[in-house]
Design a protein around this motif. Structure first.
Motif, PDB file in Angstrom:
ATOM      1  N   SER A 183      82.085 -28.531  13.690  1.00 46.34           N
ATOM      2  CA  SER A 183      82.994 -27.148  13.909  1.00 46.34           C
ATOM      3  C   SER A 183      82.101 -26.041  13.274  1.00 46.34           C
ATOM      4  N   ILE A 184      81.579 -26.155  12.149  1.00 47.06           N
ATOM      5  CA  ILE A 184      80.993 -25.017  11.600  1.00 47.06           C
ATOM      6  C   ILE A 184      79.783 -24.584  12.075  1.00 47.06           C
ATOM      7  N   PRO A 185      79.787 -23.160  12.611  1.00 47.30           N
ATOM      8  CA  PRO A 185      78.630 -23.039  13.253  1.00 47.30           C
ATOM      9  C   PRO A 185      77.304 -22.716  12.310  1.00 47.30           C
ATOM     10  N   GLU A 186      76.094 -23.182  12.502  1.00 43.60           N
ATOM     11  CA  GLU A 186      75.092 -22.894  11.781  1.00 43.60           C
ATOM     12  C   GLU A 186      74.815 -21.506  11.558  1.00 43.60           C
ATOM     13  N   LYS A 187      75.079 -20.547  12.277  1.00 41.47           N
ATOM     14  CA  LYS A 187      75.045 -18.936  11.947  1.00 41.47           C
ATOM     15  C   LYS A 187      75.838 -18.688  10.807  1.00 41.47           C
ATOM     16  N   PHE A 199      82.995 -25.726   2.017  1.00 42.57           N
ATOM     17  CA  PHE A 199      84.081 -26.343   1.421  1.00 42.57           C
ATOM     18  C   PHE A 199      85.505 -25.636   1.959  1.00 42.57           C
ATOM     19  N   PRO A 200      85.489 -24.367   2.145  1.00 37.40           N
ATOM     20  CA  PRO A 200      87.036 -23.918   2.510  1.00 37.40           C
ATOM     21  C   PRO A 200      87.381 -24.272   3.566  1.00 37.40           C
ATOM     22  N   ILE A 201      86.240 -24.589   4.576  1.00 36.57           N
ATOM     23  CA  ILE A 201      86.472 -24.828   6.086  1.00 36.57           C
ATOM     24  C   ILE A 201      86.973 -26.582   6.100  1.00 36.57           C
ATOM     25  N   LEU A 202      86.226 -27.168   5.001  1.00 35.76           N
ATOM     26  CA  LEU A 202      86.326 -28.498   5.119  1.00 35.76           C
ATOM     27  C   LEU A 202      87.432 -29.219   4.364  1.00 35.76           C
ATOM     28  N   THR A 251      88.701 -32.752   4.422  1.00 36.48           N
ATOM     29  CA  THR A 251      88.460 -33.632   2.995  1.00 36.48           C
ATOM     30  C   THR A 251      89.722 -34.193   2.780  1.00 36.48           C
ATOM     31  N   LEU A 252      90.727 -33.213   2.529  1.00 32.13           N
ATOM     32  CA  LEU A 252      92.090 -34.040   1.881  1.00 32.13           C
ATOM     33  C   LEU A 252      92.708 -35.221   2.945  1.00 32.13           C
ATOM     34  N   ALA A 274      82.567 -40.177  -0.838  1.00 30.69           N
ATOM     35  CA  ALA A 274      80.977 -40.138  -1.469  1.00 30.69           C
ATOM     36  C   ALA A 274      79.995 -40.848  -0.376  1.00 30.69           C
ATOM     37  N   LEU A 275      80.276 -41.745   0.394  1.00 28.43           N
ATOM     38  CA  LEU A 275      79.376 -42.247   1.345  1.00 28.43           C
ATOM     39  C   LEU A 275      79.459 -41.577   2.663  1.00 28.43           C
ATOM     40  N   GLY A 276      80.826 -41.171   3.034  1.00 32.14           N
ATOM     41  CA  GLY A 276      81.287 -40.834   4.361  1.00 32.14           C
ATOM     42  C   GLY A 276      80.945 -39.346   4.471  1.00 32.14           C
ATOM     43  N   TYR A 277      80.777 -38.425   3.371  1.00 27.00           N
ATOM     44  CA  TYR A 277      80.429 -37.103   3.458  1.00 27.00           C
ATOM     45  C   TYR A 277      78.977 -37.007   4.191  1.00 27.00           C
ATOM     46  N   PRO A 278      77.977 -37.554   3.252  1.00 29.53           N
ATOM     47  CA  PRO A 278      76.541 -37.248   4.009  1.00 29.53           C
ATOM     48  C   PRO A 278      76.465 -37.913   5.321  1.00 29.53           C
ATOM     49  N   ALA A 279      77.019 -39.258   5.657  1.00 31.38           N
ATOM     50  CA  ALA A 279      76.726 -39.763   6.922  1.00 31.38           C
ATOM     51  C   ALA A 279      77.529 -38.707   7.976  1.00 31.38           C
ATOM     52  N   ALA A 280      78.710 -38.110   7.626  1.00 27.53           N
ATOM     53  CA  ALA A 280      79.283 -37.276   8.442  1.00 27.53           C
ATOM     54  C   ALA A 280      78.690 -35.935   8.894  1.00 27.53           C
ATOM     55  N   SER A 281      77.946 -35.425   7.839  1.00 28.17           N
ATOM     56  CA  SER A 281      77.327 -34.197   7.904  1.00 28.17           C
ATOM     57  C   SER A 281      76.023 -34.555   8.958  1.00 28.17           C
ATOM     58  N   ALA A 282      75.245 -35.612   8.720  1.00 30.36           N
ATOM     59  CA  ALA A 282      74.083 -35.991   9.385  1.00 30.36           C
ATOM     60  C   ALA A 282      74.531 -36.229  10.748  1.00 30.36           C
TER      61      ALA A 282
END
Lengths: 571, 328
Positions: free
Chosen positions: A462-466, A487-490, A494-495, A388-396
């Motif tokens: 690694s997920i292109p914004e496009k 989600f499918p890429i992550l 995540t696991l 829960a804490l790592g996801y937002p920090a990592a995406s930023a």
């Protein structure tokens, strides 16, 4: 509703969507993303850290002669044991690195995995394994009864051996990879130009290997320097490194000022080591990529003897302790109650059965198996919290603004703090509140969070914004974008991060030891308490408990290996 | 000088070199030509002492080298991707062999300077290896191998990684240096143009054996076997059947050649076109025309390739005068 209205409401939804997406990309929303992780770190890491730092500002601690002596001695011993451990690790590690990089032989990949297993096992399991094999109640001392009673030197050697057991894989990976990456034609060129084997190593191989060697030395030294569980569990109270001394001064002979001083010294050294390591490892990565594998079967008699002897030595060194733990947990090896001398032995499941019994006067107020349930519960909370804490920090951090780049080292700082120091900080900051069992998963989350972020961040980047834009233009709402693209890429990453957090929590020893309440033991704490008590039954239960933890950790390691993304790097 | 006697070597259980014997005389440049994977480099490694033959002998001036480790053989080897030491500067790369022989500093300095001059790299002494272009790196590798005055120089596809114009320049340079220094050399390549340009003698390696050992012009005039012709890209190899003493039937018609076979024998013929003395003529449907230097390369039915001065059109049926030779 007529068609015009439908059209209008669709437009309305679209405009809301546009509004939402601009909102999500505004700086205000980025602040929202950071709110939870920063608040968490501020309360549970930086606030305790300032508490510790404030205590060290109390100069009366420094003025006390005894305090200074303790500091001096533990610092000296920490350096002494870390230096010796590092040297011993390299004595085994360098030939092993040559073995794995230069030669092909049967069972090579299995042996490589075997040497890597200890590194990923919880310290308590490694300590228990060594106890089960060569400790005073171990299988080895039963098969070959020692004529002398174990001396401090024996325990010191045990600690050093466990450190070698832990860290040899680092040398094999870093130095071995560099060796196998090295262009074999450089060696050939030098030999044809007239260099004998000694000169080839002195002039060509060693200079080219220097950054990798230095990186490996630093990393091994750093792990030996901060070693806690192994020293406490194998050495008892005979040996106090900085870490052990912090623990003693925090709980056993309370002197919180001294504990704070020691942990600041410890933190300073770890930070210096990590900065040096980061610098050196960047040089290692710029070396040339592999062109072809130079590994080949041994040819000359000398090579065959080298490969055979070393492979045999490595497999027994790494296999025996791991195998002896479950064996010892099922073997009765003690004198009957009241009868001295005569040792009874045979197969038994007593130690496991005993885990389910809440004996009066036992070490706990609960049946020992409760520790397993506690550990699993803590691990689940740790996984949820750190994701829960790592996801937002990592995406930023995957697409950081300039300001966020500066945030990165602060997020990673808990890595530099030792577990015992985190525990000390909790004691200083939350005192009585620690009666709540919830602080244990919080401490575990602090330790797991940097790993979780570092696992998620590359996958997110690694997920292109496009892809997201394409999904949006095809009509996906922000949630649908996340659901169908991210989600499918992550999911693998995540696991993988979740399993990592799970393993960290299961095996965490240092912080838990300082903050847990007696009635909420975890598996490592239970093992430590069993080991620190006399009697064959307690020892046997420690073995049984450690076996349970080893199996759980092994399952997690397997899962991580299966989930590991290609090219996601090592360490 | 160098003599190889009946070398045998296998790779991963399969025979790679079955029976290799040849000699290299003083001042001679021998070119070892073969497809990639044919074992050319392995021969060089065995001569260097980096690998060992399963049987056979390598002699230099009549002395068997089996007991001599690579660093005492006094040979030089130039690799395709140079094998320069990345942690040493240009000077120290070139000086390496001299240092290994414990040469005095003054001699090292003068010898390195001489070598830098020879390969046109004066003033590059302090540069890092990684700062050089591919051609410059190969020059350094050549200078490094030459500096300690080896008894034999070996080249393992030294120009393979370079582009075409650079290749020609460097090839001329190597040829000049070899002539000047008179060091015997073995030059390994799969490129027949390089081989023809540099060799005093060409050895063709095929299927683990040396199937041809002759001067370049002799091989060009008469490749003798289909494998040599194919490898060197000389003419067209076609299948035929002997129908009487001096008549061979092929898919391009019947030719009057006597290959010494009995009627009914299946044989291979070499067909070249565009030469003056014609031994037959064939009808060819043009399938493709390529411009190449001063002539046109015409691809005909069945993959037959001929060179013509004037370009026919695709689909034309042309009559071509051809020379026909028997192949073994």
């Amino acid at each position: 509703m007529d068609s015009k209205n439908i059209h209008a409401s669709k437009n309305g939804i679209t405009s809301i969507r546009v509004y939402l997406s601009t909102f999500l990309h505004s700086s205000r929303s980025r602040l929202l993303i950071w709110l939870a992780p920063i608040l968490f770190l501020a309360i549970f890491f930086f606030y305790p850290l300032t508490k510790i730092l404030t205590l060290t500002l109390d100069f009366s601690t420094l003025a006390n002669r005894e305090n200074l002596l303790i500091t001096y001695h533990s610092l000296l011993f920490t350096f002494y044991q870390a230096t010796l451990s590092t040297i011993l690790t390299f004595i085994l590690g360098i030939p092993s690195a040559i073995l794995f990089s230069k030669f092909e032989f049967r069972g090579k990949s299995l042996l490589r995995v075997l040497t890597a297993v200890p590194f990923m096992l919880p310290t308590v399991v490694v300590a228990a394994s060594f106890n089960s094999l060569i400790g005073s109640r171990g299988l080895f001392s039963f098969l070959f009864p020692l004529s002398f009673s174990p001396s401090p030197t024996f325990y010191f050697l045990l600690i050093l051996t466990a450190h070698v057991f832990y860290n040899t894989t680092i040398v094999i990976r870093i130095v071995g990879n560099a060796l196998s990456r090295m262009d074999s034609r450089l060696e050939d060129s030098a030999r044809i130009l007239g260099a004998d084997t000694f000169r080839v190593w002195r002039d060509i191989i060693l200079p080219l290997l220097r950054p990798s060697l230095l990186a490996a030395v630093l990393l091994v030294f750093m792990f030996d320097f901060t070693s806690f569980g192994v020293i406490l569990l194998l050495g008892g109270s005979n040996f106090s490194t900085l870490e052990v001394e912090i623990y003693i001064r925090a709980l056993k002979l309370p002197n919180l000022n001294l504990a704070a001083l020691l942990s600041v010294i410890q933190l300073a050294f770890t930070l210096i080591f990590s900065v040096l390591y980061t610098r050196i490892i960047s040089q290692v990565n710029t070396q040339t990529a592999p062109r072809f594998s130079a590994a080949r079967p041994p040819k000359t008699l000398k090579e065959k003897i080298f490969v055979f002897t070393l492979a045999l030595l490595l497999s027994s060194f790494f296999f025996l302790p791991l195998a002896s733990l479950p064996i010892r947990s099922l073997t009765r090896l003690e004198a009957d109650r009241g009868q001295r001398g005569e040792i009874q032995y045979g197969f038994t499941t007593d130690y496991y059965e005993e885990l389910f019994i809440n004996r009066r006067g036992s070490l706990f107020y609960v049946p020992p198996v409760q520790a397993v349930l506690n550990s699993l519960g803590y691990a689940v909370v740790t996984v949820l919290l750190s994701l829960a804490l790592g996801y937002p920090a990592a995406s930023a951090l995957a697409k950081p603004t300039r300001l966020e780049r500066y945030l990165d080292p602060f997020i990673m700082l808990p890595l530099g703090a030792s577990a015992v120091m985190l525990g000390l900080g909790f004691i200083l900051s939350f005192g009585r509140a620690l009666a709540s069992p919830f602080f244990v998963p919080i401490a575990h989350t602090l330790i797991a969070l940097p790993f979780v972020i570092r696992t998620l961040q590359p996958a997110l980047a690694s997920i292109p914004e496009k892809l997201r834009q394409a999904a949006a233009t095809l009509g996906a709402s922000p949630f649908r974008v996340w659901q169908t693209v991210d989600f499918p890429i992550l999911s693998r990453a995540t696991l993988s991060a979740a399993t990592f957090a799970f393993t960290v929590s299961l095996g965490e020893f240092g912080a838990t030891l300082l903050i847990t309440r007696p009635e909420y033991p975890t598996i490592p704490i239970a093992i430590q308490r069993f080991l620190s008590q006399p009697g064959g039954l307690n020892f046997g239960q420690a073995m049984a408990m450690a076996t349970v933890l080893m199996v759980l950790a092994a399952l997690a390691i397997l899962a991580i290996e299966k989930l590991r993304l290609p090219n996601s790097g090592e360490f | 000088m160098l003599e190889l006697r009946n070398l045998v070597k296998s790779y991963e259980g399969k025979p790679l070199l079955r029976d290799i014997s040849f000699t290299v005389a003083e001042g001679e440049t021998v070119c070892l030509l073969g497809a990639s994977g044919s074992g050319k480099s392995t021969i060089l490694k065995m001569i260097s002492g980096l690998e060992f033959p399963e049987s056979g002998h390598i002699l230099f001036n009549g002395i068997d080298l089996a007991q001599t480790p690579p660093h005492l053989r006094d040979f030089g080897l130039v690799f395709q991707d140079y094998g320069l030491f990345p942690h040493l500067d240009i000077f120290n790369n070139i000086a390496y062999g001299l240092k290994m022989r414990n040469a005095p500093v003054a001699k090292i300095n003068s010898r390195v300077a001489e070598m830098m001059d020879l390969v046109n790299l004066k003033g590059f002494e302090k540069r890092k290896v990684t700062d050089l272009s591919g051609g410059e790196q190969q020059r350094v590798a050549l200078a490094r191998a030459l500096a300690s005055q080896p008894r034999l120089l070996m080249f393992d596809e030294p120009l393979g990684a370079l582009d075409r114009s650079l290749k020609e320049d460097l090839l001329n340079e190597i040829r000049g240096i070899l002539h000047k220094t008179k060091i015997p050399a073995i030059y390994v390549t799969h490129d027949q143009e390089e081989a023809f340009a540099i060799a005093d003698r060409i050895l063709v390696l095929h299927d683990g054996l040396i199937i041809r050992n002759a001067a370049p012009d002799e091989i060009w005039k008469n490749p003798r076997s289909a494998a040599v012709a194919r490898l060197l890209g000389i003419g067209n190899v076609i299948e035929g059947e002997v129908i009487s003493v001096n008549k061979v039937k092929t898919e391009y018609g019947i030719f009057n050649v006597d290959c010494g076979h009995n009627p009914g024998a299946k044989i291979q013929l070499l067909i070249t076109a565009g030469k003056e003395k014609a031994e037959g003529e064939i009808q060819l449907t043009v399938e493709d025309v390529l411009f190449k230097q001063d002539q046109f390369l015409v691809k005909g039915r069945g993959g037959l390739i001929i060179h013509l001065k004037d370009a026919p059109r695709v689909g034309d049926v042309i009559t071509v005068q051809v020379q026909v030779k028997c192949l073994e």
